[in-house]
Design an enzyme around this catalytic site. Structure first.
Site, PDB file in Angstrom:
ATOM      1  N   GLU A 104     -73.902  82.644 -43.424  1.00 37.68           N
ATOM      2  CA  GLU A 104     -73.387  81.343 -42.979  1.00 37.68           C
ATOM      3  C   GLU A 104     -71.870  81.395 -43.119  1.00 37.68           C
ATOM      4  O   GLU A 104     -71.337  81.727 -44.175  1.00 37.68           O
ATOM      5  CB  GLU A 104     -73.984  80.204 -43.827  1.00 37.68           C
ATOM      6  N   ASN A 147     -77.403  77.048 -49.233  1.00 42.13           N
ATOM      7  CA  ASN A 147     -78.519  76.439 -48.508  1.00 42.13           C
ATOM      8  C   ASN A 147     -79.676  77.417 -48.641  1.00 42.13           C
ATOM      9  O   ASN A 147     -79.744  78.408 -47.917  1.00 42.13           O
ATOM     10  CB  ASN A 147     -78.182  76.246 -47.024  1.00 42.13           C
ATOM     11  N   LYS A 155     -76.807  73.604 -54.851  1.00 42.72           N
ATOM     12  CA  LYS A 155     -76.369  72.598 -53.889  1.00 42.72           C
ATOM     13  C   LYS A 155     -77.526  71.609 -53.758  1.00 42.72           C
ATOM     14  O   LYS A 155     -78.565  71.943 -53.192  1.00 42.72           O
ATOM     15  CB  LYS A 155     -76.065  73.267 -52.543  1.00 42.72           C
ATOM     16  N   GLU A 195     -75.903  67.504 -47.667  1.00 39.01           N
ATOM     17  CA  GLU A 195     -76.126  67.925 -46.281  1.00 39.01           C
ATOM     18  C   GLU A 195     -77.593  68.238 -46.004  1.00 39.01           C
ATOM     19  O   GLU A 195     -77.930  69.267 -45.422  1.00 39.01           O
ATOM     20  CB  GLU A 195     -75.236  69.127 -45.945  1.00 39.01           C
ATOM     21  N   ARG A 212     -72.868  71.972 -57.760  1.00 39.07           N
ATOM     22  CA  ARG A 212     -71.813  71.614 -56.793  1.00 39.07           C
ATOM     23  C   ARG A 212     -71.681  70.100 -56.626  1.00 39.07           C
ATOM     24  O   ARG A 212     -72.680  69.380 -56.642  1.00 39.07           O
ATOM     25  CB  ARG A 212     -72.083  72.277 -55.443  1.00 39.07           C
ATOM     26  N   ARG A 254     -65.754  59.351 -46.850  1.00 44.69           N
ATOM     27  CA  ARG A 254     -66.268  60.623 -47.384  1.00 44.69           C
ATOM     28  C   ARG A 254     -65.374  61.176 -48.499  1.00 44.69           C
ATOM     29  O   ARG A 254     -65.857  61.809 -49.431  1.00 44.69           O
ATOM     30  CB  ARG A 254     -66.399  61.633 -46.233  1.00 44.69           C
ATOM     31  N   ASP A 276     -63.173  69.108 -47.076  1.00 45.34           N
ATOM     32  CA  ASP A 276     -63.865  70.375 -46.841  1.00 45.34           C
ATOM     33  C   ASP A 276     -62.960  71.512 -46.371  1.00 45.34           C
ATOM     34  O   ASP A 276     -62.979  71.854 -45.186  1.00 45.34           O
ATOM     35  CB  ASP A 276     -64.965  70.145 -45.796  1.00 45.34           C
ATOM     36  N   GLU A 307     -63.514  75.252 -56.380  1.00 40.18           N
ATOM     37  CA  GLU A 307     -64.096  76.086 -55.319  1.00 40.18           C
ATOM     38  C   GLU A 307     -63.140  76.213 -54.136  1.00 40.18           C
ATOM     39  O   GLU A 307     -62.629  75.222 -53.618  1.00 40.18           O
ATOM     40  CB  GLU A 307     -65.434  75.481 -54.858  1.00 40.18           C
ATOM     41  N   GLU A 365     -63.530  79.610 -42.446  1.00 41.58           N
ATOM     42  CA  GLU A 365     -64.325  78.709 -41.602  1.00 41.58           C
ATOM     43  C   GLU A 365     -63.454  77.782 -40.753  1.00 41.58           C
ATOM     44  O   GLU A 365     -63.673  77.647 -39.554  1.00 41.58           O
ATOM     45  CB  GLU A 365     -65.278  77.879 -42.472  1.00 41.58           C
ATOM     46  N   TRP A 392     -70.518  62.771 -39.667  1.00 41.69           N
ATOM     47  CA  TRP A 392     -70.069  63.551 -40.821  1.00 41.69           C
ATOM     48  C   TRP A 392     -68.931  62.918 -41.629  1.00 41.69           C
ATOM     49  O   TRP A 392     -68.457  63.494 -42.595  1.00 41.69           O
ATOM     50  CB  TRP A 392     -69.664  64.965 -40.368  1.00 41.69           C
TER      51      TRP A 392
HETATM   52  O1  GCW Z   1     -68.115  73.147 -44.808  1.00 40.14           O
HETATM   53  C1  GCW Z   1     -69.483  73.120 -44.909  1.00 40.14           C
HETATM   54  C2  GCW Z   1     -69.989  74.249 -44.066  1.00 40.14           C
HETATM   55  C3  GCW Z   1     -71.430  74.552 -44.344  1.00 40.14           C
HETATM   56  C4  GCW Z   1     -71.622  74.790 -45.834  1.00 40.14           C
HETATM   57  C5  GCW Z   1     -71.131  73.558 -46.596  1.00 40.14           C
HETATM   58  C6  GCW Z   1     -71.198  73.745 -48.110  1.00 40.14           C
HETATM   59  C7  GCW Z   1     -73.191  76.228 -46.923  1.00 40.14           C
HETATM   60  O2  GCW Z   1     -69.759  73.945 -42.730  1.00 40.14           O
HETATM   61  O3  GCW Z   1     -71.761  75.689 -43.598  1.00 40.14           O
HETATM   62  O4  GCW Z   1     -72.951  75.099 -46.150  1.00 40.14           O
HETATM   63  O5  GCW Z   1     -69.797  73.321 -46.274  1.00 40.14           O
HETATM   64  O6  GCW Z   1     -70.167  74.027 -48.703  1.00 40.14           O
HETATM   65  O7  GCW Z   1     -72.260  73.604 -48.681  1.00 40.14           O
END
Ligand code: GCW
Length: 675
Positions: free
Chosen positions: A133, A195, A275, A279, A312, A329, A358, A380, A386, A536
């Site tokens: 991922e 995940n 986690k 999400e 997390r 958020r 994020d 973290e 990404e 989101w």
């Molecule tokens: O930014 C998001 C990502 C997801 C990721 C999530 C997370 C692993 O788009 O892909 O999932 O964060 O940090 O859990």
């Protein structure tokens, strides 16, 4: 060898220790790290091991209790003999790699070092089918043979469905990776994606634990602890227990049994990464329990073995209605976790993304740091790019991280940065604090897709070990070791490209801290409104008068009030909010004048034209390296630069056009903006 050796080329090691004679002074025979050290020294650089101390050019000495921690080392050089000293063989391992690095970088060999951060970890988001991922460098180093036929989303997966071996079992590659990591001081890795779905849920049980144990053994020999991410619903999936309620006795016994079995097989296993309620992943909220209930239950299960839980804090409403302006958020992790401060056990660390949203190009530090006073905390980061160009666009991220860790939270009069005080002083066990980061390697020949992205892995490790290092020093080191045999003027060219690359990327991206104008789901490329009417919680609220999210206390969501008084005051007022996060905190008119003296709209135009020009300049500079550096590396980056150029062009024109159409304000310099 079917892969690039990175900053640890044989040439680097050969030039520093080749032919030298080593003497081991009290290095224990039986311990895995000691054995590894011996084989490193003999294997690389064809050094000699002598039984006579008088003949030795390099002496490795274990001297228990001499240094500050068991990871610390000291280098001493006198009369042609270098000593590497540590309390333990782990200290010596770090000292050995430091010696090699310092020799190549001409840094002098009287030197002592203790890591700034006790935890220096990499989280892999590797999946059991071999994909990663947010991975941009090929398949997983750990998994990848069986998985092609598996469906990781099939939630009812049962261990009986395991018909093949999901492990790649390319141990040479894993060993090289472990060596790279320990050479930069990494001491923990988590193998699988947070995940955790399908078959991956079963990594904590037999028969899959076997493959984990093989990998863990390699990491152990390099002083690195192995962790696994777990599925909160494992009790249901693995043992058909009816609930995953953390206060249910059967559930508690399940996790104790899982831990006992794992530690039987892997005595120095690190623990779990979780986690939960995030999400769409399951978690304790489903049972009306808190995250402290959840984390502490797991912590108890691993406690007898010295295990550790990373929990997390990336918990927010990912099903927000864009019409709902009352939910922010940015506030979510504080709302979820500040009330639990002081309730987590000693072997739990909260794993907190550095920013409140994020991993964007520009975000403030999350107010959880400093807000939490009695909780172990780990910051973290994301090495894998990404939101930062997918390792296609050149982006040396260390300057951004350095800025984040040096931020002064102003809870006291004296300097109060996260890295230097908050993490340790607000912990209940200072040893359970530090940095973790999503990794960026895969099976690609050069590990990171773009050769230059190796510098981010290198830099993350070096900065975690020594928070005082500058991004400039770290980059210099990486280039010296990676492009060892080219002339200094060419190294300078690479340096000039990379040291400005984070700023260049930022220039053509979403402006002034607003973030998330990316193509939904892939997160590469521009899409101004891609997330604007989505669920989101990542909105820019641009209208014909202005842009940005009002997070002030007076008129907005109140997020800025979560910081210390002094920092809150700074963010409350647009006039004192730093330009690079202005739109994160405020909705301002396009004519608002920034601290830089430019208006917001003119800043948007200027930076977007500049950013694109910057990429053209990189292309020119890189072309001077043709025939100078290895052809594979040359064309690897040259090809990506063409893609980066296209990306920067789209960002430039779409962002400029969008804001021109919104504001109706022309560019002062009359450059081309599409109507
Ligand atoms: O930014 C998001 C990502 C997801 C990721 C999530 C997370 C692993 O788009 O892909 O999932 O964060 O940090 O859990």
């Amino acid at each position: 060898m079917e892969f690039d050796q990175t900053w640890l080329t044989s040439e680097v090691v050969e030039r520093s220790i080749g032919g030298k004679s080593f003497y081991f002074d009290d290095l224990p025979e039986e311990n895995e790290v000691s054995l590894r050290l011996r084989s490193e020294i003999l294997g690389w650089g064809r050094a000699r091991i002598t039984s006579d101390k008088e003949d030795a050019e390099i002496i490795l000495r274990v001297r228990p209790g001499v240094l500050a921690t068991d990871e610390s080392y000291r280098l001493e050089s006198s009369e042609g003999v270098i000593s590497v000293i540590g309390n333990t063989s782990r200290g010596i391992l770090y000292g050995f790699y430091s010696m090699v690095r310092r020799m190549i970088n001409h840094q002098g060999l009287n030197f002592e070092s203790t890591p700034s951060q006790p935890i220096r970890m990499i989280d892999h988001w590797d999946q059991i089918d071999g994909t990663i991922e947010r991975g941009y460098a090929g398949e997983s180093l750990f998994f990848g043979q069986y998985g092609k036929n598996s469906n990781p989303d099939r939630k009812e997966f049962s261990v009986r469905d395991v018909v093949g071996d999901p492990f790649r079992r390319d141990y040479q590659r894993v060993e090289f990776y472990a060596r790279m990591l320990s050479s930069i001081g990494i001491n923990a890795v988590s193998l699988n994606n947070v995940n955790v779905r399908g078959l991956a849920t079963f990594l904590i049980t037999d028969p899959l634990l076997d493959g984990v144990a093989d990998i863990a053994q390699i990491f152990t020999s390099f002083g690195i602890k192995t962790y696994l991410a777990i599925n909160w619903e494992a009790p249901k999936r693995i043992k058909q227990i009816k609930t995953s309620d953390p206060l249910d006795q059967e559930v508690r016994d399940f996790w104790k049994e899982i831990a006992r079995n794992i530690y039987n097989r892997i005595p120095d296993f690190g623990g779990f990464v979780v986690k939960a309620d995030s999400e769409g992943e399951p978690g304790p909220y489903q049972y009306k329990r808190t995250h402290a209930d959840g984390a502490n239950m797991l912590a108890e299960a691993v406690e007898p073995y010295g295990g550790h839980i990373f929990w997390r804090t990336f918990v927010y409403n990912s099903r927000q209605d864009w019409r709902d302006r009352s939910t922010d958020r940015a506030k979510a992790s504080s709302e979820n976790f500040l009330p639990l401060d002081g309730q987590f056990k000693e072997n739990v660390s909260l794993q907190i993304k550095f920013g409140p949203i994020d991993f964007q190009t520009s975000e403030p530090l999350t107010p959880l740091f400093g807000g939490l006073k009695r909780t172990n905390q780990v910051m973290e980061f994301q090495i894998t790019a990404e939101y930062l160009g997918h390792q296609i666009d050149i982006n040396y991220i260390v300057p951004q991280w350095k800025k984040v860790i040096s931020f002064d939270t102003k809870y006291r009069d004296v300097g109060d940065s996260v890295a230097s005080c908050i993490l340790k002083e607000h912990a209940i066990d200072p040893e359970k604090t530090g940095f973790t980061s999503v990794g960026n390697v895969g099976m690609d020949y050069n590990w990171t897709g773009n050769k230059l992205s190796q510098a981010n892995l290198y830099g993350y490790g070096r900065l975690s070990w020594d928070n005082e290092l500058t991004p400039e020093e770290i980059l210099d080191e990486w280039i010296n070791q990676t492009f060892l045999s080219i002339q200094p003027k060419y190294r300078k060219t690479i340096y000039e490209i990379m040291i400005t690359s984070n700023e260049t990327y930022k220039k053509y991206n979403a402006p002034l801290g607003i973030g998330f104008m990316v193509v939904p789901s892939s997160h590469y490329g521009v899409s101004v409104n891609g997330y604007e009417y989505d669920r989101w919680g990542t909105y820019h609220f641009a209208d014909r008068n202005g842009v940005g999210v009002d997070r002030s206390v007076a008129t907005g969501t109140g997020f800025s009030g979560l910081y210390s008084d002094e920092v809150a005051r700074m963010y409350e007022d647009p006039a004192t909010t730093p330009d690079d996060v202005l739109l994160f905190f405020h909705h301002v008119p396009y004519t608002h004048v920034l601290q830089s003296g430019e208006t917001v709209i003119q800043h948007i135009y200027n930076t977007h034209f500049d950013g694109y020009e910057g990429v053209l300049d990189y292309i020119k500079k890189w072309s001077t390296l043709e025939g100078v550096i290895d052809e594979i590396d040359y064309s690897n980056v040259a090809r990506r630069l063409q893609l980066q150029k296209q990306n920067a062009l789209e960002w430039r024109d779409q962002i400029n056009t969008y804001f021109y159409r919104m504001s109706g304000i022309a560019d002062e310099h009359n450059r081309t903006i599409y109507e």
